[in-house]
Structures are given as C-alpha cells and as structure tokens.
Design a protein around this motif. Structure first.
Motif, PDB file in Angstrom:
ATOM      1  N   UNK A   1      28.698 -52.749 -10.610  1.00 51.77           N
ATOM      2  CA  UNK A   1      28.183 -52.349  -9.301  1.00 51.77           C
ATOM      3  C   UNK A   1      26.674 -52.079  -9.354  1.00 51.77           C
ATOM      4  N   UNK A   2      26.193 -51.553 -10.470  1.00 47.25           N
ATOM      5  CA  UNK A   2      24.760 -51.317 -10.617  1.00 47.25           C
ATOM      6  C   UNK A   2      24.000 -52.633 -10.751  1.00 47.25           C
ATOM      7  N   UNK A   3      24.629 -53.616 -11.402  1.00 51.71           N
ATOM      8  CA  UNK A   3      24.003 -54.932 -11.487  1.00 51.71           C
ATOM      9  C   UNK A   3      23.819 -55.518 -10.092  1.00 51.71           C
ATOM     10  N   UNK A   4      24.838 -55.371  -9.251  1.00 51.94           N
ATOM     11  CA  UNK A   4      24.742 -55.893  -7.889  1.00 51.94           C
ATOM     12  C   UNK A   4      23.665 -55.160  -7.089  1.00 51.94           C
ATOM     13  N   UNK A   5      23.550 -53.849  -7.299  1.00 53.29           N
ATOM     14  CA  UNK A   5      22.513 -53.094  -6.607  1.00 53.29           C
ATOM     15  C   UNK A   5      21.130 -53.478  -7.114  1.00 53.29           C
ATOM     16  N   UNK A   6      21.007 -53.703  -8.430  1.00 53.63           N
ATOM     17  CA  UNK A   6      19.728 -54.137  -8.986  1.00 53.63           C
ATOM     18  C   UNK A   6      19.290 -55.460  -8.381  1.00 53.63           C
ATOM     19  N   UNK A   7      20.239 -56.379  -8.206  1.00 51.59           N
ATOM     20  CA  UNK A   7      19.925 -57.694  -7.637  1.00 51.59           C
ATOM     21  C   UNK A   7      19.398 -57.582  -6.212  1.00 51.59           C
TER      22      UNK A   7
ATOM     23  N   UNK B   1      16.528 -48.922  -4.778  1.00 47.02           N
ATOM     24  CA  UNK B   1      15.655 -47.932  -5.415  1.00 47.02           C
ATOM     25  C   UNK B   1      16.278 -46.542  -5.433  1.00 47.02           C
ATOM     26  N   UNK B   2      17.224 -46.310  -4.541  1.00 47.55           N
ATOM     27  CA  UNK B   2      17.923 -45.035  -4.451  1.00 47.55           C
ATOM     28  C   UNK B   2      19.421 -45.316  -4.400  1.00 47.55           C
ATOM     29  N   UNK B   3      20.218 -44.448  -5.048  1.00 41.60           N
ATOM     30  CA  UNK B   3      21.663 -44.612  -5.030  1.00 41.60           C
ATOM     31  C   UNK B   3      22.314 -43.282  -4.657  1.00 41.60           C
ATOM     32  N   UNK B   4      23.144 -43.321  -3.629  1.00 37.15           N
ATOM     33  CA  UNK B   4      23.883 -42.134  -3.184  1.00 37.15           C
ATOM     34  C   UNK B   4      25.347 -42.307  -3.556  1.00 37.15           C
ATOM     35  N   UNK B   5      25.934 -41.253  -4.123  1.00 35.02           N
ATOM     36  CA  UNK B   5      27.351 -41.279  -4.510  1.00 35.02           C
ATOM     37  C   UNK B   5      28.075 -40.126  -3.822  1.00 35.02           C
ATOM     38  N   UNK B   6      28.649 -40.358  -2.640  1.00 39.97           N
ATOM     39  CA  UNK B   6      29.535 -39.342  -2.043  1.00 39.97           C
ATOM     40  C   UNK B   6      30.822 -39.281  -2.867  1.00 39.97           C
TER      41      UNK B   6
ATOM     42  N   UNK C   1      25.863 -44.089 -13.578  1.00 39.61           N
ATOM     43  CA  UNK C   1      24.631 -44.603 -14.177  1.00 39.61           C
ATOM     44  C   UNK C   1      23.456 -44.633 -13.219  1.00 39.61           C
ATOM     45  N   UNK C   2      23.500 -43.863 -12.144  1.00 45.13           N
ATOM     46  CA  UNK C   2      22.392 -43.866 -11.193  1.00 45.13           C
ATOM     47  C   UNK C   2      21.100 -43.464 -11.894  1.00 45.13           C
ATOM     48  N   UNK C   3      20.059 -44.259 -11.718  1.00 46.64           N
ATOM     49  CA  UNK C   3      18.722 -43.981 -12.253  1.00 46.64           C
ATOM     50  C   UNK C   3      18.730 -43.815 -13.771  1.00 46.64           C
TER      51      UNK C   3
ATOM     52  N   UNK D   1      20.588 -49.193 -14.411  1.00 48.60           N
ATOM     53  CA  UNK D   1      20.186 -49.076 -13.015  1.00 48.60           C
ATOM     54  C   UNK D   1      18.670 -49.050 -12.917  1.00 48.60           C
ATOM     55  N   UNK D   2      18.127 -49.827 -11.994  1.00 49.83           N
ATOM     56  CA  UNK D   2      16.694 -49.852 -11.767  1.00 49.83           C
ATOM     57  C   UNK D   2      16.252 -48.849 -10.712  1.00 49.83           C
ATOM     58  N   UNK D   3      17.185 -48.047 -10.248  1.00 45.46           N
ATOM     59  CA  UNK D   3      16.852 -47.102  -9.179  1.00 45.46           C
ATOM     60  C   UNK D   3      15.897 -46.022  -9.673  1.00 45.46           C
ATOM     61  N   UNK D   4      15.127 -45.482  -8.748  1.00 43.77           N
ATOM     62  CA  UNK D   4      14.209 -44.380  -9.053  1.00 43.77           C
ATOM     63  C   UNK D   4      14.989 -43.079  -9.207  1.00 43.77           C
ATOM     64  N   UNK D   5      15.986 -42.889  -8.360  1.00 41.98           N
ATOM     65  CA  UNK D   5      16.775 -41.655  -8.388  1.00 41.98           C
ATOM     66  C   UNK D   5      18.156 -41.920  -7.822  1.00 41.98           C
ATOM     67  N   UNK D   6      19.113 -41.133  -8.286  1.00 43.73           N
ATOM     68  CA  UNK D   6      20.474 -41.208  -7.778  1.00 43.73           C
ATOM     69  C   UNK D   6      21.082 -39.827  -7.704  1.00 43.73           C
ATOM     70  N   UNK D   7      22.045 -39.662  -6.821  1.00 47.65           N
ATOM     71  CA  UNK D   7      22.637 -38.340  -6.612  1.00 47.65           C
ATOM     72  C   UNK D   7      24.124 -38.465  -6.312  1.00 47.65           C
ATOM     73  N   UNK D   8      24.940 -37.645  -7.005  1.00 54.15           N
ATOM     74  CA  UNK D   8      26.377 -37.563  -6.755  1.00 54.15           C
ATOM     75  C   UNK D   8      26.666 -36.222  -6.100  1.00 54.15           C
TER      76      UNK D   8
END
Length: 375
Positions: free
Chosen positions: A263-269, A273-278, A321-323, A328-335
């Motif tokens: 899933x992170x590979x798909x987001x990287x593609x 830059x930001x990933x939210x995990x509810x 694996x957020x950020x 993950x290429x994201x700058x920041x992630x939050x669960x």
C-alpha cells in the motif's frame, strides 16, 4: 361466542400493535453532561508556513451519539481548544479515528439502547425500535451475517447525510482539511458533491473534506477488513486514493491497511506526502496483549513478524510504515485511534505519529488526546 372471542383477540392485538407503534415512535431527549476537555499530548516540530498534521483522539460514549448535534458539540469543543492553542491554520490536516462516523447508526434512539449493558443488547433495541427499517435492511442484506449487516445498513441514508453535514460542517467552520475517520455504508460514492449510499455490499470508508466543507475525491474504502468483520464488510478491490490538500498530497489507509508494504508503494507512486491512518482497537487491555497476527485474509510475504512475538501496540508501531523511508516517501504520517466505552467494548488503541523514521506517542492514553506535527 366464537365471534365474541375473535372480536376480543382482534381488539387485544390492535391494542398491542398500537402500543408498540407508539413506543417505537417515541424518542425522548435525555440530558447529558459530556467531558469536553482534551490534552495536547504530542507536539513535534516548529510552526512554519507548511501547515501541520493534527490527530484528534476523542473519548466517546454511546450517549455522545444521541444526536448529530451532540456529537458535533463535543468534536467542535476539541477543535476550538486546538484553535485556541494555535494549532489550526489554512494548511492544517485534521485526522479523526476509524468508525467515528459508523456509530451515527445509534443516533436518535431510545434511552433503553444507550443504557443497555452490552453491545448485543443495544443492537436488539436498535432493531426493535425501528421495525420497518430493520426488516427492509434484513431483506436487502448482502453479507454472510445478515443480522449485523442489517444493523449497519438500516439507517444508511440518514447516516450518510449526517456524516457529511457534521464533518463537512466542522471542516468549513474551522477552515481545515478533515479526514473524517470512517463510516460503514453500502457502496458509498460522491455524486454531485454529496455522499450517497448504494444498495450493494457494505464498505468501511473514509471521506476527506476540504476547507470549504466539500468532499475531496471519492471515499477511500478499506482494502483489508479484519476477519471478525469479513462476514459483513466487503474488501475493497479498487486503488488507493490520493487527494491534494494545502499541506501536500494526502493518502488514507484505514486501520490495518497500514500494515501492508504494497500500500505504501502505491502511495509513493502517486506522490503521497502525508498519510492518515484512522484506526481502532477494542478490548480491555488489548493494546498490551500479545499480537495475534494479520487479521485479514492475506499476510504480506515480506513481513517476518510472527504472532505472539510482540504486543498489539508494538505490532502497530513496527508494521505501520508512515514516513519511514525508504518504504514510505511521505513527510509525516499519523495513526489515530478511537477511545471511550461502547457498552461492553472499550477502545484500547494509543495514537502515534511518524516522521523521518522516528515515532512519537503519548504513553498515557486516558481521556481525549491531540497529537500534532508541524510540517
């Protein structure tokens, strides 16, 4: 004599049905004092002009859902306190927990439901006080567990309307981008700017609302529902959505979807830059109990972690694996997890954030919490 007995039983039946109909239609409004306090538990980085990622870990109870207005009051109080502390701006992305919208299914119900000792009994009251809605939902149920399917489906139109009005309204009022946790609806989609349920299978979905209160893109459906939900909630077979926000491109992974490296590979593609995990973990002390492994139909071959090696909480920290480059290429992630007590089910998750391979969390998860990272 026989005619007299028929007349007597007919009148008795009419009286019983009339009494039941009057009881089912009665929706008394109870008074309720709710704790509106929230603590800033984690605050990382330095304020700049790039915005911030703000997680709201609410503490909620069934009585908070007696009406959408009551739930709005509590969530607005949290956001107001964030604003008073200088945590909200035009580039803020607010993240709410999984299923914060699903519990709108119990809105506007009778006192007996909110006072029930168990979730199972509460659902019985839900069906009993809405006989026509429940019967219609049961007949159109798609999941293997028709009873649970009907409970989630029976108010879908009202739930979708309330969800958009509530969370879209909060985004517009506070002028922020809002990841509105998740809500279970049948085949949800955005049509003409409105969240609409369909008539097919149920999906656990998240909608992102922009600063104007309008939905951004289509609902993100959960890809990997846990085993306990798969008899009711359908797995998503569509791609992961990424939406543009003032703070950057944002992707949403619902719950344990965040455990899957692909899933992170798909987001990287897609340049996320930001990933939210509810997210949500229910069960007294579940966060500290041994991890039971992947709770869906598939386990990634690249993951070596075995059930029982770590606690539930440690597994979330290691698998999410957020950020965490290079995954993950994201700058920041939050669960962000849902806290509170829903009858005999208690929220046990503890929210955390990631940035540049580092994790930040609050060890004391009692009460409502905010986690913030400046981008």
């Amino acid at each position: 004599m026989r005619k007299l007995l028929y007349l007597f039983f007919s009148m008795a039946l009419v009286a019983v049905l009339t009494t039941y109909a009057m009881w089912a239609a009665d929706r008394p409004a109870a008074h309720y004092l709710s704790d509106l306090r929230i603590k800033l538990a984690v605050d990382q980085g330095t304020p700049a002009d790039r915005g911030n990622l703000l997680g709201i870990q609410p503490e909620l109870f069934p009585t908070d859902y007696q009406s959408p207005a009551r739930l709005r009051r509590k969530l607005a109080a949290y956001l107001q306190q964030a604003q008073d502390q200088g945590l909200l701006n035009d580039k803020t992305v607010v993240v709410l927990p999984e299923h914060v919208g699903t519990w709108l299914m119990i809105s506007g119900e009778k006192d007996e439901l909110y006072q029930a000792p168990t979730l199972a009994e509460a659902m019985n009251w839900l069906a009993a006080s809405n006989p026509l809605l429940f019967a219609r939902a049961w007949l159109s149920a798609k999941g293997k567990d028709r009873l649970d399917d009907a409970h989630l489906r029976m108010k879908s139109r009202t739930m979708a309307k309330d969800y958009q009005a509530l969370f879209g309204g909060l985004a517009k009022e506070f002028h922020v981008t809002l990841v509105a946790g998740s809500i279970v609806l049948p085949e949800p989609s955005i049509r003409d700017g409105q969240l609409k349920p369909g008539s097919g299978a149920l999906y656990n979905s998240s909608v992102v609302f922009g600063r104007d209160g309008a939905p951004l893109g289509q609902p993100q459906r959960q890809l990997h529902p846990v085993f306990s939900q798969r008899d009711v909630i359908q797995a998503n077979e569509k791609t992961i959505n990424v939406v543009d926000t003032p703070a950057g491109r944002l992707g949403v992974l619902i719950g344990s979807d965040s455990w899957y490296p692909d899933n992170y590979r798909k987001l990287n593609e897609q340049g996320a830059q930001l990933i939210a995990v509810p997210a949500q973990v229910f069960g007294q002390g579940a966060w500290d109990q041994p991890w039971r492994g992947y709770k869906s139909s598939s386990t990634p071959s690249s993951v070596s972690l075995k059930p029982g090696e770590v606690s539930e909480g440690q597994a979330w920290h290691r698998l999410t694996l957020t950020a965490q480059p290079p995954s993950s290429h994201a700058v920041a992630g939050m669960s962000v997890f849902l806290r509170g007590q829903f009858w005999d089910k208690s929220g046990a998750g503890q929210s955390f954030l990631n940035s540049n391979g580092q994790q930040f969390a609050d060890g004391d998860a009692r009460g409502a919490r905010m986690l913030n990272i400046w981008l």
